[in-house]
Scaffold this motif. Structure first.
Motif, PDB file in Angstrom:
ATOM      1  N   GLY A 148       0.811  -1.210   0.000  1.00  0.00           N
ATOM      2  CA  GLY A 148       0.000   0.000   0.000  1.00  0.00           C
ATOM      3  C   GLY A 148       0.843   1.258   0.000  1.00  0.00           C
ATOM      4  O   GLY A 148       0.551   2.225  -0.711  1.00  0.00           O
ATOM      5  N   TYR A 149       1.904   1.253   0.811  1.00  0.00           N
ATOM      6  CA  TYR A 149       2.816   2.397   0.878  1.00  0.00           C
ATOM      7  C   TYR A 149       3.414   2.698  -0.499  1.00  0.00           C
ATOM      8  O   TYR A 149       3.430   3.850  -0.954  1.00  0.00           O
ATOM      9  N   THR A 150       3.882   1.662  -1.185  1.00  0.00           N
ATOM     10  CA  THR A 150       4.548   1.859  -2.477  1.00  0.00           C
ATOM     11  C   THR A 150       3.569   2.283  -3.550  1.00  0.00           C
ATOM     12  O   THR A 150       3.868   3.167  -4.366  1.00  0.00           O
ATOM     13  N   LEU A 151       2.373   1.685  -3.565  1.00  0.00           N
ATOM     14  CA  LEU A 151       1.385   2.051  -4.581  1.00  0.00           C
ATOM     15  C   LEU A 151       0.904   3.487  -4.408  1.00  0.00           C
ATOM     16  O   LEU A 151       0.446   4.110  -5.365  1.00  0.00           O
ATOM     17  N   GLY A 152       1.013   4.032  -3.184  1.00  0.00           N
ATOM     18  CA  GLY A 152       0.656   5.428  -2.949  1.00  0.00           C
ATOM     19  C   GLY A 152       1.802   6.391  -3.174  1.00  0.00           C
ATOM     20  O   GLY A 152       1.676   7.588  -2.895  1.00  0.00           O
ATOM     21  N   GLY A 153       2.916   5.930  -3.667  1.00  0.00           N
ATOM     22  CA  GLY A 153       4.096   6.763  -3.915  1.00  0.00           C
ATOM     23  C   GLY A 153       5.247   6.315  -3.045  1.00  0.00           C
ATOM     24  O   GLY A 153       6.237   5.788  -3.514  1.00  0.00           O
ATOM     25  N   GLY A 154       5.108   6.529  -1.729  1.00  0.00           N
ATOM     26  CA  GLY A 154       6.123   6.069  -0.787  1.00  0.00           C
ATOM     27  C   GLY A 154       7.234   7.076  -0.580  1.00  0.00           C
ATOM     28  O   GLY A 154       8.107   7.234  -1.419  1.00  0.00           O
ATOM     29  N   GLN A 155       7.217   7.759   0.575  1.00  0.00           N
ATOM     30  CA  GLN A 155       8.138   8.865   0.845  1.00  0.00           C
ATOM     31  C   GLN A 155       9.108   8.470   1.961  1.00  0.00           C
ATOM     32  O   GLN A 155       8.769   8.520   3.130  1.00  0.00           O
ATOM     33  N   SER A 156      10.315   8.069   1.584  1.00  0.00           N
ATOM     34  CA  SER A 156      11.309   7.646   2.572  1.00  0.00           C
ATOM     35  C   SER A 156      11.905   8.845   3.297  1.00  0.00           C
ATOM     36  O   SER A 156      12.326   9.814   2.656  1.00  0.00           O
ATOM     37  N   PRO A 157      11.987   8.788   4.650  1.00  0.00           N
ATOM     38  CA  PRO A 157      12.607   9.892   5.399  1.00  0.00           C
ATOM     39  C   PRO A 157      14.134   9.823   5.430  1.00  0.00           C
ATOM     40  O   PRO A 157      14.756  10.679   6.046  1.00  0.00           O
ATOM     41  N   ILE A 158      14.725   8.841   4.745  1.00  0.00           N
ATOM     42  CA  ILE A 158      16.181   8.730   4.678  1.00  0.00           C
ATOM     43  C   ILE A 158      16.671   8.857   3.237  1.00  0.00           C
ATOM     44  O   ILE A 158      17.564   9.643   2.937  1.00  0.00           O
ATOM     45  N   LEU A 159      16.070   8.102   2.320  1.00  0.00           N
ATOM     46  CA  LEU A 159      16.582   8.005   0.948  1.00  0.00           C
ATOM     47  C   LEU A 159      15.779   8.806  -0.072  1.00  0.00           C
ATOM     48  O   LEU A 159      16.222   8.976  -1.205  1.00  0.00           O
ATOM     49  N   GLY A 160      14.598   9.300   0.311  1.00  0.00           N
ATOM     50  CA  GLY A 160      13.704   9.897  -0.675  1.00  0.00           C
ATOM     51  C   GLY A 160      14.244  11.115  -1.384  1.00  0.00           C
ATOM     52  O   GLY A 160      14.095  11.262  -2.594  1.00  0.00           O
ATOM     53  N   ARG A 161      14.878  12.020  -0.646  1.00  0.00           N
ATOM     54  CA  ARG A 161      15.335  13.267  -1.282  1.00  0.00           C
ATOM     55  C   ARG A 161      16.507  13.033  -2.226  1.00  0.00           C
ATOM     56  O   ARG A 161      16.769  13.857  -3.102  1.00  0.00           O
ATOM     57  N   SER A 162      17.187  11.914  -2.100  1.00  0.00           N
ATOM     58  CA  SER A 162      18.280  11.614  -3.024  1.00  0.00           C
ATOM     59  C   SER A 162      17.871  10.621  -4.111  1.00  0.00           C
ATOM     60  O   SER A 162      18.502  10.583  -5.171  1.00  0.00           O
ATOM     61  N   LEU A 163      16.789   9.834  -3.868  1.00  0.00           N
ATOM     62  CA  LEU A 163      16.423   8.786  -4.825  1.00  0.00           C
ATOM     63  C   LEU A 163      14.988   8.890  -5.334  1.00  0.00           C
ATOM     64  O   LEU A 163      14.631   8.197  -6.286  1.00  0.00           O
ATOM     65  N   GLY A 164      14.146   9.715  -4.721  1.00  0.00           N
ATOM     66  CA  GLY A 164      12.780   9.855  -5.185  1.00  0.00           C
ATOM     67  C   GLY A 164      11.812   8.969  -4.424  1.00  0.00           C
ATOM     68  O   GLY A 164      12.100   8.480  -3.326  1.00  0.00           O
ATOM     69  N   TYR A 165      10.643   8.759  -5.016  1.00  0.00           N
ATOM     70  CA  TYR A 165       9.596   7.968  -4.384  1.00  0.00           C
ATOM     71  C   TYR A 165       9.876   6.481  -4.538  1.00  0.00           C
ATOM     72  O   TYR A 165      10.503   6.039  -5.506  1.00  0.00           O
ATOM     73  N   ALA A 166       9.358   5.690  -3.594  1.00  0.00           N
ATOM     74  CA  ALA A 166       9.487   4.234  -3.695  1.00  0.00           C
ATOM     75  C   ALA A 166       8.881   3.723  -4.996  1.00  0.00           C
ATOM     76  O   ALA A 166       9.411   2.800  -5.621  1.00  0.00           O
ATOM     77  N   ALA A 167       7.770   4.313  -5.417  1.00  0.00           N
ATOM     78  CA  ALA A 167       7.113   3.895  -6.659  1.00  0.00           C
ATOM     79  C   ALA A 167       8.002   4.081  -7.882  1.00  0.00           C
ATOM     80  O   ALA A 167       7.817   3.402  -8.896  1.00  0.00           O
ATOM     81  N   ASP A 168       8.970   4.988  -7.789  1.00  0.00           N
ATOM     82  CA  ASP A 168       9.866   5.255  -8.914  1.00  0.00           C
ATOM     83  C   ASP A 168      10.792   4.082  -9.212  1.00  0.00           C
ATOM     84  O   ASP A 168      11.390   4.012 -10.294  1.00  0.00           O
ATOM     85  N   HIS A 169      10.944   3.174  -8.247  1.00  0.00           N
ATOM     86  CA  HIS A 169      11.943   2.113  -8.361  1.00  0.00           C
ATOM     87  C   HIS A 169      11.318   0.721  -8.396  1.00  0.00           C
ATOM     88  O   HIS A 169      11.993  -0.276  -8.157  1.00  0.00           O
ATOM     89  N   VAL A 170      10.016   0.663  -8.732  1.00  0.00           N
ATOM     90  CA  VAL A 170       9.331  -0.614  -8.922  1.00  0.00           C
ATOM     91  C   VAL A 170       9.572  -1.075 -10.355  1.00  0.00           C
ATOM     92  O   VAL A 170       9.445  -0.303 -11.305  1.00  0.00           O
ATOM     93  N   HIS A 171       9.899  -2.369 -10.516  1.00  0.00           N
ATOM     94  CA  HIS A 171      10.181  -2.916 -11.843  1.00  0.00           C
ATOM     95  C   HIS A 171       9.107  -3.875 -12.339  1.00  0.00           C
ATOM     96  O   HIS A 171       8.973  -4.068 -13.555  1.00  0.00           O
ATOM     97  N   ARG A 172       8.361  -4.464 -11.435  1.00  0.00           N
ATOM     98  CA  ARG A 172       7.398  -5.486 -11.843  1.00  0.00           C
ATOM     99  C   ARG A 172       6.290  -5.570 -10.794  1.00  0.00           C
ATOM    100  O   ARG A 172       6.551  -5.471  -9.590  1.00  0.00           O
TER     101      ARG A 172
END
Length: 471
Positions: A148-172
């Motif tokens: 659910g977190y990833t499908l809603g975007g997913g905002q990491s408080p450690i890696l997000g500002r350097s890597l983006g949203y969790a949804a940006d790194h889903v492959h399948r």
């Protein structure tokens, strides 16, 4: 709570129907009044009482397929409950698929990828990845569900500002669509559905598994600074000027909290009104401390819990409550956070405000959150620099007080608010109609989502959510 289902009466589910479903799935099938029904429906927000017509405790993807087919053949909506914090409605009359039994994790360390089933929570992925020196883009509460977190975007408080949203790194993505088919969806196999699923949670099917990227991160420097609530004005004004100058390796948010008098809290925090500054930095301890020094100097801290930490201790940044509770919540986005907005915030939640809210926070985004990923998705808040979120704890008898207090916060910030919102923060009482959902995503993004919805779910089977209706 709001009820986004159709007002049309739903077909009744008979005993014979349930017997048929029991013969098709390996997990439990439960109806109101049966032992286990209440436990299967229990949710993190104790105000969100789930009352589906049938619950299918899915043990695998095939159980999900059968649940969807059963619902679609009888004109019933499908709701999903995993291990997250969000449920949009009571799911009354729906077929509820619960996924917490689906716990598969398959990690490819050399390829830096992991496949997780729909019932996996973040701490399980964090711990497994850490054994290989890797980390996911998990959120502030590691006890919530990955899916659910990833499908809603997913905002990491450690890696997000350097890597983006969790949804940006889903492959399948493995997803059961409204026709009861289990599809494996990628950017190549089905670009429209793949785009829509990553950001617009719940509207297009039941996701049974995700495959996404991991990153070579073992540690960070961060944690919590707590100031007495009396220092809110000076801390907040310092924070709003300081945070916009941070490099992308650093992330911060700030919250006003009225904490309960719980014995597990450190003595200075029990029953206290505090300002909670959260911080994480991926560089050296020396550079992290240099950057944080101006905020440490603003006012005396009552707790300084910032240190070099393993990524497995990421929960120590926000210290989110783990136990279920009854709460009311609201969110907004901010185009900017100038001095006038900070003053308005202090007036409505500061020490003289009389606010009963347990937590009202502002998170700084920017950095990689603003950049389009290599494969575009439907995440709605790219380009939004701040999000605000608040909640108040209380039972039904406090509904008016909590709603009024939350509305006052949103009204105070309205002159600086943006229409697009973070879908993971939307409460059951927000975005309850098509026009509001359109504002959450923006007109152009919403129009594309509506076309995909029409193609993938023409009967709007998946409507127990912040719904994009068909037609």
């Amino acid at each position: 709570m709001s009820e986004p289902l159709s007002n049309s009466p739903l077909p009744a589910v008979g005993e014979g129907d349930v017997d048929v479903l029991c013969g098709l799935v390996s997990g439990p099938v439960l109806v109101p009044g049966q032992p286990g029904y209440e436990d299967e429906c229990r949710h993190y927000n104790l105000l969100s009482a789930l009352r589906p017509a049938v619950v299918v405790g899915a043990a695998n993807a095939e159980d999900v397929r059968e649940a969807v087919r059963f619902a679609a053949s009888r004109g019933l909506p499908v709701a999903v409950k995993n291990s997250g914090h969000q449920m949009v409605s009571s799911a009354r009359g729906a077929v509820l698929a619960t996924t917490h039994r689906m716990k598969g994790i398959s990690l490819d360390a050399p390829g830096r990828r992991v496949r997780v089933e729909a019932g996996v929570i973040w701490q399980e992925v964090i711990d497994e990845a850490a054994r290989h020196g890797l980390a996911p883009l998990s959120g502030s509460a590691p006890d919530v569900g990955v899916t659910g977190y990833t499908l809603g975007g997913g905002q990491s408080p450690i890696l997000g500002r350097s890597l983006g949203y969790a949804a940006d790194h889903v492959h399948r993505i493995d997803v059961v669509t409204a026709d009861g088919q289990l599809r494996t969806v990628t950017a190549d196999s089905d670009p429209d559905l793949f785009w829509a699923l990553r950001g617009c949670k719940g509207n297009f099917g039941v996701v049974t598994a995700l495959e996404f990227e991991l990153f070579p991160v073992r540690r960070f420097y961060g944690g919590s600074l707590y100031f007495a609530g009396a220092h809110l004005a000076e801390v907040l004004h310092a924070w709003r000027a300081w945070v916009v100058g941070l490099p992308e390796e650093a992330t911060s948010s700030i919250a006003v909290q009225r904490l309960p008098p719980l014995p597990e809290l450190p003595a200075p925090l029990r029953g206290a009104n505090v300002v909670h500054l959260r911080y994480a930095h991926l560089g050296s301890e020396q550079e992290a401390e240099r950057l944080l020094a101006p905020m440490r100097a603003v006012a005396p801290t009552i707790v300084d819990a910032v240190a070099e930490l393993p990524h497995t201790d990421s929960r120590r940044i926000h210290n989110d409550p783990e136990a279920p509770m009854p709460y009311w919540d609201r969110t907004t986005s901010l185009r900017e956070f100038p001095a006038e907005a900070a003053d308005a915030f202090v007036a409505v939640v500061g020490p003289e405000s009389g606010s009963p809210l347990a937590n009202v926070e502002i998170r700084h985004l920017a950095g990689a959150f603003d950049r389009e990923p290599a494969v575009a998705n439907s995440v709605s808040t790219r380009g939004v620099p701040f999000v605000a979120f608040g909640f108040g704890v209380g039972g039904p008898e406090q509904a008016d007080l909590m709603r009024d207090s939350l509305d006052a916060v949103m009204a105070a910030l309205a002159p600086w608010s943006a229409e697009r919102r973070m879908t993971n923060f939307l409460s059951a009482e927000e975005a309850t109609g098509p026009a509001e959902v359109e504002r959450v995503f923006g007109a152009q993004r919403y129009a594309r989502l509506a076309e995909i919805k029409k193609a993938c779910d023409p009967e709007n089977v998946f409507r127990v959510n912040h719904n994009i209706p068909v037609g």
